[in-house]
Design an enzyme around this catalytic site. Sequence first.
Site, PDB file in Angstrom:
ATOM      1  N   SER A 138       0.852  -1.196   0.000  1.00  0.00           N
ATOM      2  CA  SER A 138       0.000   0.000   0.000  1.00  0.00           C
ATOM      3  C   SER A 138       0.883   1.240   0.000  1.00  0.00           C
ATOM      4  O   SER A 138       2.025   1.190   0.481  1.00  0.00           O
ATOM      5  CB  SER A 138      -0.874   0.012   1.264  1.00  0.00           C
ATOM      6  N   TYR A 151      -1.632  -0.079  10.356  1.00  0.00           N
ATOM      7  CA  TYR A 151      -1.716  -0.526   8.954  1.00  0.00           C
ATOM      8  C   TYR A 151      -0.454  -0.120   8.192  1.00  0.00           C
ATOM      9  O   TYR A 151       0.124  -0.921   7.448  1.00  0.00           O
ATOM     10  CB  TYR A 151      -2.965   0.095   8.332  1.00  0.00           C
TER      11      TYR A 151
HETATM   12  N1  LIG Z   1      -8.997  -0.895  -0.684  1.00  0.00           N
HETATM   13  C1  LIG Z   1      -7.964  -0.058  -0.646  1.00  0.00           C
HETATM   14  O1  LIG Z   1      -8.112   1.175  -0.733  1.00  0.00           O
HETATM   15  C2  LIG Z   1      -6.574  -0.598  -0.551  1.00  0.00           C
HETATM   16  C3  LIG Z   1      -5.495   0.261  -0.799  1.00  0.00           C
HETATM   17  C4  LIG Z   1      -4.191  -0.229  -0.739  1.00  0.00           C
HETATM   18  C5  LIG Z   1      -3.986  -1.565  -0.412  1.00  0.00           C
HETATM   19  N2  LIG Z   1      -5.046  -2.382  -0.147  1.00  0.00           N
HETATM   20  C6  LIG Z   1      -4.770  -3.771   0.178  1.00  0.00           C
HETATM   21  O2  LIG Z   1      -5.340  -4.610  -0.800  1.00  0.00           O
HETATM   22  C7  LIG Z   1      -5.636  -5.885  -0.216  1.00  0.00           C
HETATM   23  C8  LIG Z   1      -7.093  -6.240  -0.510  1.00  0.00           C
HETATM   24  O3  LIG Z   1      -7.919  -5.239   0.059  1.00  0.00           O
HETATM   25  P1  LIG Z   1      -9.429  -5.022  -0.399  1.00  0.00           P
HETATM   26  O4  LIG Z   1      -9.666  -3.579  -0.435  1.00  0.00           O
HETATM   27  O5  LIG Z   1      -9.713  -5.877  -1.574  1.00  0.00           O
HETATM   28  O6  LIG Z   1     -10.161  -5.598   0.908  1.00  0.00           O
HETATM   29  P2  LIG Z   1     -11.502  -6.451   1.067  1.00  0.00           P
HETATM   30  O7  LIG Z   1     -11.887  -6.272   2.494  1.00  0.00           O
HETATM   31  O8  LIG Z   1     -12.477  -6.159  -0.012  1.00  0.00           O
HETATM   32  O9  LIG Z   1     -10.974  -7.938   0.840  1.00  0.00           O
HETATM   33  C9  LIG Z   1     -10.059  -8.533   1.700  1.00  0.00           C
HETATM   34  C10 LIG Z   1     -10.319 -10.018   1.698  1.00  0.00           C
HETATM   35  O10 LIG Z   1      -9.359 -10.606   2.594  1.00  0.00           O
HETATM   36  C11 LIG Z   1     -10.029 -11.574   3.349  1.00  0.00           C
HETATM   37  N3  LIG Z   1      -9.340 -11.790   4.613  1.00  0.00           N
HETATM   38  C12 LIG Z   1      -9.233 -10.916   5.651  1.00  0.00           C
HETATM   39  N4  LIG Z   1      -8.566 -11.496   6.653  1.00  0.00           N
HETATM   40  C13 LIG Z   1      -8.239 -12.750   6.236  1.00  0.00           C
HETATM   41  C14 LIG Z   1      -7.556 -13.825   6.829  1.00  0.00           C
HETATM   42  N5  LIG Z   1      -7.069 -13.747   8.090  1.00  0.00           N
HETATM   43  N6  LIG Z   1      -7.392 -14.971   6.138  1.00  0.00           N
HETATM   44  C15 LIG Z   1      -7.889 -15.073   4.874  1.00  0.00           C
HETATM   45  N7  LIG Z   1      -8.553 -14.092   4.256  1.00  0.00           N
HETATM   46  C16 LIG Z   1      -8.731 -12.932   4.944  1.00  0.00           C
HETATM   47  C17 LIG Z   1     -11.419 -11.003   3.566  1.00  0.00           C
HETATM   48  O11 LIG Z   1     -12.350 -12.021   3.951  1.00  0.00           O
HETATM   49  C18 LIG Z   1     -11.715 -10.373   2.228  1.00  0.00           C
HETATM   50  O12 LIG Z   1     -12.350 -11.298   1.351  1.00  0.00           O
HETATM   51  C19 LIG Z   1      -5.342  -5.738   1.268  1.00  0.00           C
HETATM   52  O13 LIG Z   1      -4.047  -6.241   1.553  1.00  0.00           O
HETATM   53  C20 LIG Z   1      -5.361  -4.244   1.484  1.00  0.00           C
HETATM   54  O14 LIG Z   1      -4.604  -3.857   2.599  1.00  0.00           O
HETATM   55  C21 LIG Z   1      -6.335  -1.936  -0.224  1.00  0.00           C
END
Ligand SMILES: NC(=O)c1ccc[n+]([C@@H]2O[C@H](COP(=O)([O-])OP(=O)(O)OC[C@H]3O[C@@H](n4cnc5c(N)ncnc54)[C@H](O)[C@@H]3O)[C@@H](O)[C@H]2O)c1
Length: 247
Positions: A138, A151
């Site tokens: 991120s 985070y």
């Molecule tokens: N959404 C944003 O703005 C953003 C920005 C930068 C980075 N990210 C990163 O992208 C990645 C995906 O984020 P997203 O926005 O798609 O989130 P999201 O919440 O839509 O999806 C995350 C998924 O991870 C699963 N998960 C959570 N904990 C878990 C565990 N212990 N074991 C297995 N699965 C687990 C959840 O059930 C969910 O399906 C993450 O690493 C997040 O930090 C997101």
Amino acid sequence: MTDPQKVAVVTGGASGIGASVVTALLAEGYRVAALDLGGAALEAAWADEPRVLTVTANVTDRQAVAAAVATTVERLGVPRVLVNCAGIYRASNLLDTTDEDFDAVVAVNLKGTFLPSQLVARAMVEAGVAGSIVNITSVAASEATEENGAYAASKGGVTALTRALAVSFAEHGIRVNGVQPGPIATPQGLAAVADPVYAERMVGRMLLKRLAEPHEIASAVVFLAGEGAGFITGSILTADGGVLAHR
Ligand SMILES: NC(=O)c1ccc[n+]([C@@H]2O[C@H](COP(=O)([O-])OP(=O)(O)OC[C@H]3O[C@@H](n4cnc5c(N)ncnc54)[C@H](O)[C@@H]3O)[C@@H](O)[C@H]2O)c1
């Protein structure tokens, strides 16, 4: 006609970026193990897609991840690609952050990237196949706000871990890279921009003035995972709409 070598594992494959990465890999001809916490959300996401194997595992649990990798190898074959998308965000200022929140964020985001990487890489090495790992880090790895301290620390760890995994796995022909997104229109991203400090810091100065759509991150992931990125390892690709470029 599917290529038997095109097998991928995507953690967090039930939602957000992970689900979008699964879709993008399917379009590239992969069969995909979508690994997630399980339950109705995971099953509902892929109920109509026979090329997706849904696998329930908590990425912080070594035994569960090992079982998920074994199931993938048995049902689909040895993975050539792993994408670590599972992650959580909990907002709080570090003055107030609880041990429970700090430990949970680091466990899922950092250890939850290490465990699947080690266990999938071991399966690749055992089978004598080369492969590619892509981690979702991120822009929080590069800068912090008042509310994203735990985070940010966890994602700084993911960025450093990406380089370290690339070094550790290089002799086996396994490339490891990361994608560093800014805010994305997923459940997690929308929750984060509900925090006005974060929204002002991030979206307010984005050159493209909008959240990314998940497929715009998935396309960067597919590039790094594929042969077109065959000389790229230990790198972090920023896909942030220009956040870090703009002060
Ligand atoms: N959404 C944003 O703005 C953003 C920005 C930068 C980075 N990210 C990163 O992208 C990645 C995906 O984020 P997203 O926005 O798609 O989130 P999201 O919440 O839509 O999806 C995350 C998924 O991870 C699963 N998960 C959570 N904990 C878990 C565990 N212990 N074991 C297995 N699965 C687990 C959840 O059930 C969910 O399906 C993450 O690493 C997040 O930090 C997101």
